[in-house]
Design a protein around this motif. Sequence first.
Motif, PDB file in Angstrom:
ATOM      1  N   LYS A  75       0.633  -1.036  -0.055  1.00 19.48           N
ATOM      2  CA  LYS A  75      -0.019  -0.011  -0.015  1.00 19.48           C
ATOM      3  C   LYS A  75       0.988   1.137  -0.118  1.00 19.48           C
ATOM      4  CE  LYS A  75      -3.286  -0.169   3.006  1.00 19.48           C
ATOM      5  NZ  LYS A  75      -4.291   0.032   4.119  1.00 19.48           N
ATOM      6  N   SER A  79      -2.395   7.207   2.909  1.00 18.80           N
ATOM      7  CA  SER A  79      -3.254   7.733   1.933  1.00 18.80           C
ATOM      8  C   SER A  79      -2.576   7.866   0.400  1.00 18.80           C
ATOM      9  CB  SER A  79      -3.883   9.187   2.025  1.00 18.80           C
ATOM     10  OG  SER A  79      -5.014   9.501   1.464  1.00 18.80           O
ATOM     11  N   GLU A  97      -2.317  -2.225  -3.869  1.00 18.31           N
ATOM     12  CA  GLU A  97      -3.405  -1.203  -3.773  1.00 18.31           C
ATOM     13  C   GLU A  97      -2.987   0.228  -4.118  1.00 18.31           C
ATOM     14  OE1 GLU A  97      -5.844   0.572  -0.015  1.00 18.31           O
ATOM     15  OE2 GLU A  97      -5.409  -1.588   0.162  1.00 18.31           O
ATOM     16  N   GLU A  99      -4.428   3.951  -4.726  1.00 17.73           N
ATOM     17  CA  GLU A  99      -5.525   4.918  -4.500  1.00 17.73           C
ATOM     18  C   GLU A  99      -5.303   6.287  -5.369  1.00 17.73           C
ATOM     19  OE1 GLU A  99      -6.409   4.121   0.339  1.00 17.73           O
ATOM     20  OE2 GLU A  99      -4.759   5.516  -0.029  1.00 17.73           O
ATOM     21  N   ASP A 131      -5.532  -3.701  -7.214  1.00 18.85           N
ATOM     22  CA  ASP A 131      -6.708  -3.180  -6.748  1.00 18.85           C
ATOM     23  C   ASP A 131      -6.720  -1.687  -6.585  1.00 18.85           C
ATOM     24  OD1 ASP A 131      -7.863  -5.790  -5.930  1.00 18.85           O
ATOM     25  OD2 ASP A 131      -6.872  -5.657  -4.407  1.00 18.85           O
ATOM     26  N   VAL A 132      -7.803  -0.921  -7.548  1.00 21.96           N
ATOM     27  CA  VAL A 132      -7.646   0.712  -7.525  1.00 21.96           C
ATOM     28  C   VAL A 132      -8.942   1.002  -6.866  1.00 21.96           C
ATOM     29  CG1 VAL A 132      -7.943   2.379  -9.037  1.00 21.96           C
ATOM     30  CG2 VAL A 132      -6.455   0.190  -9.789  1.00 21.96           C
ATOM     31  N   TYR A 133      -8.723   2.213  -6.005  1.00 21.31           N
ATOM     32  CA  TYR A 133      -9.906   2.768  -5.387  1.00 21.31           C
ATOM     33  C   TYR A 133      -9.548   4.175  -5.630  1.00 21.31           C
ATOM     34  CZ  TYR A 133      -9.727  -1.683  -2.817  1.00 21.31           C
ATOM     35  OH  TYR A 133      -9.757  -2.783  -2.599  1.00 21.31           O
ATOM     36  N   LEU A 134     -10.871   4.949  -5.569  1.00 20.77           N
ATOM     37  CA  LEU A 134     -10.942   6.243  -5.444  1.00 20.77           C
ATOM     38  C   LEU A 134     -11.175   6.732  -4.141  1.00 20.77           C
ATOM     39  CD1 LEU A 134     -13.193   7.085  -8.649  1.00 20.77           C
ATOM     40  CD2 LEU A 134     -10.951   6.764  -8.523  1.00 20.77           C
ATOM     41  N   ILE A 135     -10.257   8.023  -3.762  1.00 24.61           N
ATOM     42  CA  ILE A 135     -10.361   8.560  -2.553  1.00 24.61           C
ATOM     43  C   ILE A 135     -10.751  10.101  -2.498  1.00 24.61           C
ATOM     44  CG2 ILE A 135      -8.906   6.623  -1.366  1.00 24.61           C
ATOM     45  CD1 ILE A 135      -6.611   9.007  -1.624  1.00 24.61           C
ATOM     46  N   GLY A 169     -11.379  -1.389 -14.237  1.00 25.73           N
ATOM     47  CA  GLY A 169     -12.466  -1.081 -13.600  1.00 25.73           C
ATOM     48  C   GLY A 169     -13.325  -0.025 -14.460  1.00 25.73           C
ATOM     49  N   PHE A 171     -15.864   3.329 -13.237  1.00 23.39           N
ATOM     50  CA  PHE A 171     -16.211   4.478 -11.977  1.00 23.39           C
ATOM     51  C   PHE A 171     -17.147   5.391 -12.309  1.00 23.39           C
ATOM     52  CE2 PHE A 171     -11.952   2.616 -11.454  1.00 23.39           C
ATOM     53  CZ  PHE A 171     -12.074   2.183 -10.126  1.00 23.39           C
TER      54      PHE A 171
END
Length: 213
Positions: A75, A79, A97, A99, A131-135, A169, A171
């Motif tokens: 990670k 953040s 991961e 972000e 793994d991709v995430y929006l923050i 992905g 979004f």
Amino acid sequence: HGSLYNNHTLVNDGTLNNHTGTLHNWGNGSITNLNGGTLTNNGTIDTTSATFTNNGTYAGSGHIIGNWTDHGHIKPGNSAGVMTMDGNYYKRGGSKEIELGGHFHGGGDNSLTEFDWLDVTGDVELAGVLDVYLINSFQLLAGMSFEILNVGGTLTGEYDGLDEGHKVGSFSGTNLYITYAGGDGNDVTLFSRAVPEPAAILLALFGLALLPR
């Protein structure tokens, strides 16, 4: 804030935090972060003449000097942030991961980056899950790009199930794709495109049906 010198074996199966200090791993020494262990590095880990293996979770915006092998979960940042590595990085499994909280890479100041990325001076072998995430309420729009892995040497391998140009992905109506030929030709970059409207897809198919055979 100080230094820790290891010439034998350091095994972590709990939580190890290196805030701003330096962990020197010399000679025949080894550092192993076991499955279930968490190593957060915001300082420096020096494994120039020894080994570092991650089977747990490695996090933070720290610096690694030397080669290391990763079977676990990483990670970048605290953040959004940047992991820097002077050496070769062997990602043999596990996951990474990423972000995305904006599309600014920091402009030379890694502390200002709005998304996670890795900066590796040597060779990189890729594997494992991405793994991709929006923050931070970030909204992905078409036409954006994010260089999530800068490779100074040679890049081999791919993330599991993500061939060149594959969709990572979707979004809120925007698709995110991956390329392993970004940057100067061997960097991993995510790029976005709008999801085609169903009517546009039908129109394109209708056009193909009218073409002379």
